[in-house]
Write a protein that holds these residues in place. Sequence first.
Motif, mmCIF file in Angstrom:
data_model
loop_
_atom_site.group_PDB
_atom_site.id
_atom_site.type_symbol
_atom_site.label_atom_id
_atom_site.label_comp_id
_atom_site.label_asym_id
_atom_site.label_seq_id
_atom_site.Cartn_x
_atom_site.Cartn_y
_atom_site.Cartn_z
ATOM 1 N N VAL A 1 20.234 29.956 38.958
ATOM 2 C CA VAL A 1 18.867 29.303 38.997
ATOM 3 C C VAL A 1 18.643 28.256 37.599
ATOM 4 O O VAL A 1 18.332 27.037 37.818
ATOM 5 N N ASP A 2 19.123 28.980 36.317
ATOM 6 C CA ASP A 2 18.411 28.294 35.102
ATOM 7 C C ASP A 2 19.861 27.884 34.431
ATOM 8 O O ASP A 2 20.856 28.671 34.029
ATOM 9 N N ASP A 3 20.052 26.665 33.986
ATOM 10 C CA ASP A 3 21.218 26.067 33.242
ATOM 11 C C ASP A 3 21.141 26.975 32.039
ATOM 12 O O ASP A 3 22.393 27.321 31.440
ATOM 13 N N ASP A 4 20.226 27.056 31.161
ATOM 14 C CA ASP A 4 20.260 27.913 29.873
ATOM 15 C C ASP A 4 20.838 29.184 30.097
ATOM 16 O O ASP A 4 21.713 29.768 29.431
ATOM 17 N N VAL A 5 20.170 30.013 31.046
ATOM 18 C CA VAL A 5 20.875 31.145 31.435
ATOM 19 C C VAL A 5 22.244 31.382 31.881
ATOM 20 O O VAL A 5 23.223 32.117 31.500
ATOM 21 N N ASN A 6 22.762 30.412 32.720
ATOM 22 C CA ASN A 6 24.135 29.861 33.134
ATOM 23 C C ASN A 6 25.046 29.951 31.867
ATOM 24 O O ASN A 6 26.032 30.289 31.702
ATOM 25 N N ASN A 7 24.526 28.988 30.804
ATOM 26 C CA ASN A 7 25.310 28.773 29.734
ATOM 27 C C ASN A 7 25.336 29.747 28.842
ATOM 28 O O ASN A 7 26.551 30.356 28.394
ATOM 29 N N THR A 8 24.365 30.718 28.710
ATOM 30 C CA THR A 8 24.597 31.930 27.835
ATOM 31 C C THR A 8 25.469 32.789 28.735
ATOM 32 O O THR A 8 26.343 33.586 27.939
#
Length: 154
Positions: A129-136
């Motif tokens: 859902v969230d790019d930041d969560v995916n990158n982490t």
Amino acid sequence: MAAKMRLTKELKNIQKSPVLKASGISVYLQCDSDLLVWNANIPAPKGSLYEGANFKLEIYFSERYPFEPPKMIKFQKPIPYHLNVGQSDGLVCIGLLKPDQWDPAASCMENVLASILAALAQPQTDSFVDDDVNNTYIHNRSSYQERARRSVKI
């Protein structure tokens, strides 16, 4: 009318499902007179980052169900830090709920709930859902895991 008939049948099936019962999942109507709004309790799977947490979900259907997936499934507080959950709104995104993957003949809420439970144990990396969560998740897995654990601590 067709949606309500199908939802009545599915709700009964879910409440009798040995698989969901064994997982501790329960489903009930938010209001006895409205079959289009459900609540669900899903305990986090043992061994998952969220172990010990109990999640409450709201599930909304349209009159076009089962020809369309549920309109919305969202976590109530606490919202888990998770690849498949919107951090600001708790909305669930898993492959089965995508319109191009929804099959009215084969898809049912028992499968959806089982998929959400499975995603709590192992995120669906193709439905983030969230790019930041995916990158982490991709670049700093230990940070992702720590944030996930902290997100459900009381």
